[in-house]
Design a protein around this motif. Structure first.
Motif, PDB file in Angstrom:
ATOM      1  N   GLY A  98      36.010  36.342  43.163  1.00  0.00           N
ATOM      2  CA  GLY A  98      37.038  37.108  42.456  1.00  0.00           C
ATOM      3  C   GLY A  98      38.200  36.211  42.045  1.00  0.00           C
ATOM      4  O   GLY A  98      38.741  36.335  40.931  1.00  0.00           O
ATOM      5  N   SER A  99      38.559  35.265  42.910  1.00  0.00           N
ATOM      6  CA  SER A  99      39.651  34.338  42.589  1.00  0.00           C
ATOM      7  C   SER A  99      39.277  33.453  41.410  1.00  0.00           C
ATOM      8  O   SER A  99      40.095  33.194  40.521  1.00  0.00           O
ATOM      9  CB  SER A  99      39.979  33.468  43.801  1.00  0.00           C
ATOM     10  OG  SER A  99      40.440  34.260  44.871  1.00  0.00           O
ATOM     11  N   PHE A 100      38.044  32.991  41.378  1.00  0.00           N
ATOM     12  CA  PHE A 100      37.602  32.167  40.250  1.00  0.00           C
ATOM     13  C   PHE A 100      37.583  32.965  38.943  1.00  0.00           C
ATOM     14  O   PHE A 100      37.969  32.458  37.884  1.00  0.00           O
ATOM     15  CB  PHE A 100      36.205  31.571  40.509  1.00  0.00           C
ATOM     16  CG  PHE A 100      36.234  30.335  41.375  1.00  0.00           C
ATOM     17  CD1 PHE A 100      36.979  29.226  41.019  1.00  0.00           C
ATOM     18  CD2 PHE A 100      35.512  30.292  42.550  1.00  0.00           C
ATOM     19  CE1 PHE A 100      37.000  28.098  41.811  1.00  0.00           C
ATOM     20  CE2 PHE A 100      35.527  29.173  43.359  1.00  0.00           C
ATOM     21  CZ  PHE A 100      36.272  28.064  42.993  1.00  0.00           C
ATOM     22  N   GLU A 101      37.126  34.196  39.029  1.00  0.00           N
ATOM     23  CA  GLU A 101      37.109  35.034  37.824  1.00  0.00           C
ATOM     24  C   GLU A 101      38.535  35.260  37.310  1.00  0.00           C
ATOM     25  O   GLU A 101      38.789  35.208  36.103  1.00  0.00           O
ATOM     26  CB  GLU A 101      36.422  36.375  38.119  1.00  0.00           C
ATOM     27  CG  GLU A 101      34.942  36.274  38.413  1.00  0.00           C
ATOM     28  CD  GLU A 101      34.147  35.714  37.247  1.00  0.00           C
ATOM     29  OE1 GLU A 101      34.479  35.996  36.079  1.00  0.00           O
ATOM     30  OE2 GLU A 101      33.180  34.967  37.517  1.00  0.00           O
ATOM     31  N   GLU A 102      39.455  35.504  38.226  1.00  0.00           N
ATOM     32  CA  GLU A 102      40.859  35.695  37.840  1.00  0.00           C
ATOM     33  C   GLU A 102      41.414  34.435  37.190  1.00  0.00           C
ATOM     34  O   GLU A 102      42.123  34.496  36.190  1.00  0.00           O
ATOM     35  CB  GLU A 102      41.681  36.079  39.081  1.00  0.00           C
ATOM     36  CG  GLU A 102      43.124  36.396  38.802  1.00  0.00           C
ATOM     37  CD  GLU A 102      43.296  37.669  37.992  1.00  0.00           C
ATOM     38  OE1 GLU A 102      44.275  37.736  37.226  1.00  0.00           O
ATOM     39  OE2 GLU A 102      42.469  38.586  38.124  1.00  0.00           O
ATOM     40  N   LYS A 104      39.713  32.145  35.601  1.00  0.00           N
ATOM     41  CA  LYS A 104      39.094  31.995  34.276  1.00  0.00           C
ATOM     42  C   LYS A 104      39.809  32.876  33.245  1.00  0.00           C
ATOM     43  O   LYS A 104      40.049  32.450  32.109  1.00  0.00           O
ATOM     44  CB  LYS A 104      37.611  32.387  34.335  1.00  0.00           C
ATOM     45  CG  LYS A 104      36.723  31.356  34.977  1.00  0.00           C
ATOM     46  CD  LYS A 104      35.286  31.849  34.965  1.00  0.00           C
ATOM     47  CE  LYS A 104      34.358  30.943  35.721  1.00  0.00           C
ATOM     48  NZ  LYS A 104      32.977  31.454  35.753  1.00  0.00           N
ATOM     49  N   GLU A 105      40.140  34.101  33.660  1.00  0.00           N
ATOM     50  CA  GLU A 105      40.852  34.992  32.748  1.00  0.00           C
ATOM     51  C   GLU A 105      42.223  34.425  32.386  1.00  0.00           C
ATOM     52  O   GLU A 105      42.642  34.489  31.225  1.00  0.00           O
ATOM     53  CB  GLU A 105      41.014  36.384  33.374  1.00  0.00           C
ATOM     54  CG  GLU A 105      39.728  37.174  33.450  1.00  0.00           C
ATOM     55  CD  GLU A 105      39.915  38.522  34.129  1.00  0.00           C
ATOM     56  OE1 GLU A 105      41.073  38.992  34.237  1.00  0.00           O
ATOM     57  OE2 GLU A 105      38.903  39.087  34.553  1.00  0.00           O
ATOM     58  N   GLN A 106      42.924  33.857  33.366  1.00  0.00           N
ATOM     59  CA  GLN A 106      44.230  33.270  33.092  1.00  0.00           C
ATOM     60  C   GLN A 106      44.094  32.085  32.136  1.00  0.00           C
ATOM     61  O   GLN A 106      44.929  31.913  31.232  1.00  0.00           O
ATOM     62  CB  GLN A 106      44.904  32.832  34.401  1.00  0.00           C
ATOM     63  CG  GLN A 106      45.380  33.987  35.255  1.00  0.00           C
ATOM     64  CD  GLN A 106      45.976  33.511  36.577  1.00  0.00           C
ATOM     65  OE1 GLN A 106      45.990  32.334  36.876  1.00  0.00           O
ATOM     66  NE2 GLN A 106      46.465  34.472  37.363  1.00  0.00           N
ATOM     67  N   ILE A 107      43.073  31.284  32.305  1.00  0.00           N
ATOM     68  CA  ILE A 107      42.850  30.146  31.398  1.00  0.00           C
ATOM     69  C   ILE A 107      42.568  30.651  29.986  1.00  0.00           C
ATOM     70  O   ILE A 107      43.098  30.105  29.007  1.00  0.00           O
ATOM     71  CB  ILE A 107      41.700  29.249  31.921  1.00  0.00           C
ATOM     72  CG1 ILE A 107      42.148  28.532  33.205  1.00  0.00           C
ATOM     73  CG2 ILE A 107      41.257  28.240  30.868  1.00  0.00           C
ATOM     74  CD1 ILE A 107      41.045  27.777  33.918  1.00  0.00           C
ATOM     75  N   GLN A 108      41.762  31.698  29.876  1.00  0.00           N
ATOM     76  CA  GLN A 108      41.480  32.271  28.553  1.00  0.00           C
ATOM     77  C   GLN A 108      42.764  32.812  27.907  1.00  0.00           C
ATOM     78  O   GLN A 108      42.970  32.641  26.696  1.00  0.00           O
ATOM     79  CB  GLN A 108      40.427  33.399  28.667  1.00  0.00           C
ATOM     80  CG  GLN A 108      39.049  32.933  29.057  1.00  0.00           C
ATOM     81  CD  GLN A 108      38.457  31.976  28.046  1.00  0.00           C
ATOM     82  OE1 GLN A 108      38.719  32.060  26.836  1.00  0.00           O
ATOM     83  NE2 GLN A 108      37.660  31.027  28.539  1.00  0.00           N
ATOM     84  N   ASP A 109      43.617  33.459  28.699  1.00  0.00           N
ATOM     85  CA  ASP A 109      44.881  33.967  28.178  1.00  0.00           C
ATOM     86  C   ASP A 109      45.767  32.822  27.667  1.00  0.00           C
ATOM     87  O   ASP A 109      46.376  32.915  26.593  1.00  0.00           O
ATOM     88  CB  ASP A 109      45.639  34.763  29.241  1.00  0.00           C
ATOM     89  CG  ASP A 109      44.956  36.074  29.595  1.00  0.00           C
ATOM     90  OD1 ASP A 109      44.089  36.521  28.799  1.00  0.00           O
ATOM     91  OD2 ASP A 109      45.276  36.636  30.665  1.00  0.00           O
ATOM     92  N   ILE A 110      45.855  31.742  28.432  1.00  0.00           N
ATOM     93  CA  ILE A 110      46.676  30.591  28.027  1.00  0.00           C
ATOM     94  C   ILE A 110      46.111  29.979  26.752  1.00  0.00           C
ATOM     95  O   ILE A 110      46.878  29.639  25.824  1.00  0.00           O
ATOM     96  CB  ILE A 110      46.752  29.546  29.166  1.00  0.00           C
ATOM     97  CG1 ILE A 110      47.531  30.124  30.350  1.00  0.00           C
ATOM     98  CG2 ILE A 110      47.369  28.253  28.691  1.00  0.00           C
ATOM     99  CD1 ILE A 110      47.473  29.288  31.606  1.00  0.00           C
ATOM    100  N   LYS A 111      44.772  29.869  26.648  1.00  0.00           N
ATOM    101  CA  LYS A 111      44.160  29.323  25.423  1.00  0.00           C
ATOM    102  C   LYS A 111      44.475  30.220  24.227  1.00  0.00           C
ATOM    103  O   LYS A 111      44.779  29.724  23.139  1.00  0.00           O
ATOM    104  CB  LYS A 111      42.640  29.218  25.601  1.00  0.00           C
ATOM    105  CG  LYS A 111      42.182  28.032  26.398  1.00  0.00           C
ATOM    106  CD  LYS A 111      40.672  27.987  26.428  1.00  0.00           C
ATOM    107  CE  LYS A 111      40.146  26.832  27.275  1.00  0.00           C
ATOM    108  NZ  LYS A 111      38.670  26.828  27.335  1.00  0.00           N
TER     109      LYS A 111
END
Length: 118
Positions: A98-102, A104-111
């Motif tokens: 779950g932490s990794f998925e979170e 990944k979502e934060q990285i996608q948001d920053i991109k």
């Protein structure tokens, strides 16, 4: 005194009566002029008998290790403990995933934010 010296000397002492010439040659290697001198001094010879055994049953470290090993073996073979370890492991892995998925979502948001600024 070296162990090899004592072993060879005892062998020579036992075989002295059987073969005097061969035994005398063995004694020459150990600075005895003849077997009679060795036999005369044999009762006065000493060796280090304070050797530590391979497993020292009286050692505190051995007893601690034995108890620790027995405890681990008991816990590893206990069904209740096995179930608790497995369920804890599953919860931990789920949390990590779950932490990794979170992340990944934060990285996608920053991109996405960076591409909108351009």
């Amino acid at each position: 005194m070296q162990k090899g010296f004592i072993d060879d000397s005892i062998t020579a002492y036992k075989s002295y009566k059987d073969n005097v010439k061969t035994t005398s040659k063995i004694f020459e290697n150990f600075k005895f002029t003849n077997a009679q001198n060795f036999i005369k001094d044999f009762p006065n010879m000493t060796t280090n008998t304070n050797k530590t055994p391979f497993i020292d049953y009286k050692s505190p470290s051995f007893i601690k290790g034995l108890l620790l090993g027995a405890g681990i073996a008991y816990l590893a073979t206990n069904k209740t403990v096995q179930q608790a370890v497995i369920s804890t492991s599953v919860r931990l892995m789920t949390s990590v995933q779950g932490s990794f998925e979170e992340m990944k979502e934060q990285i996608q948001d920053i991109k996405a934010e960076l591409s909108n600024e351009e």
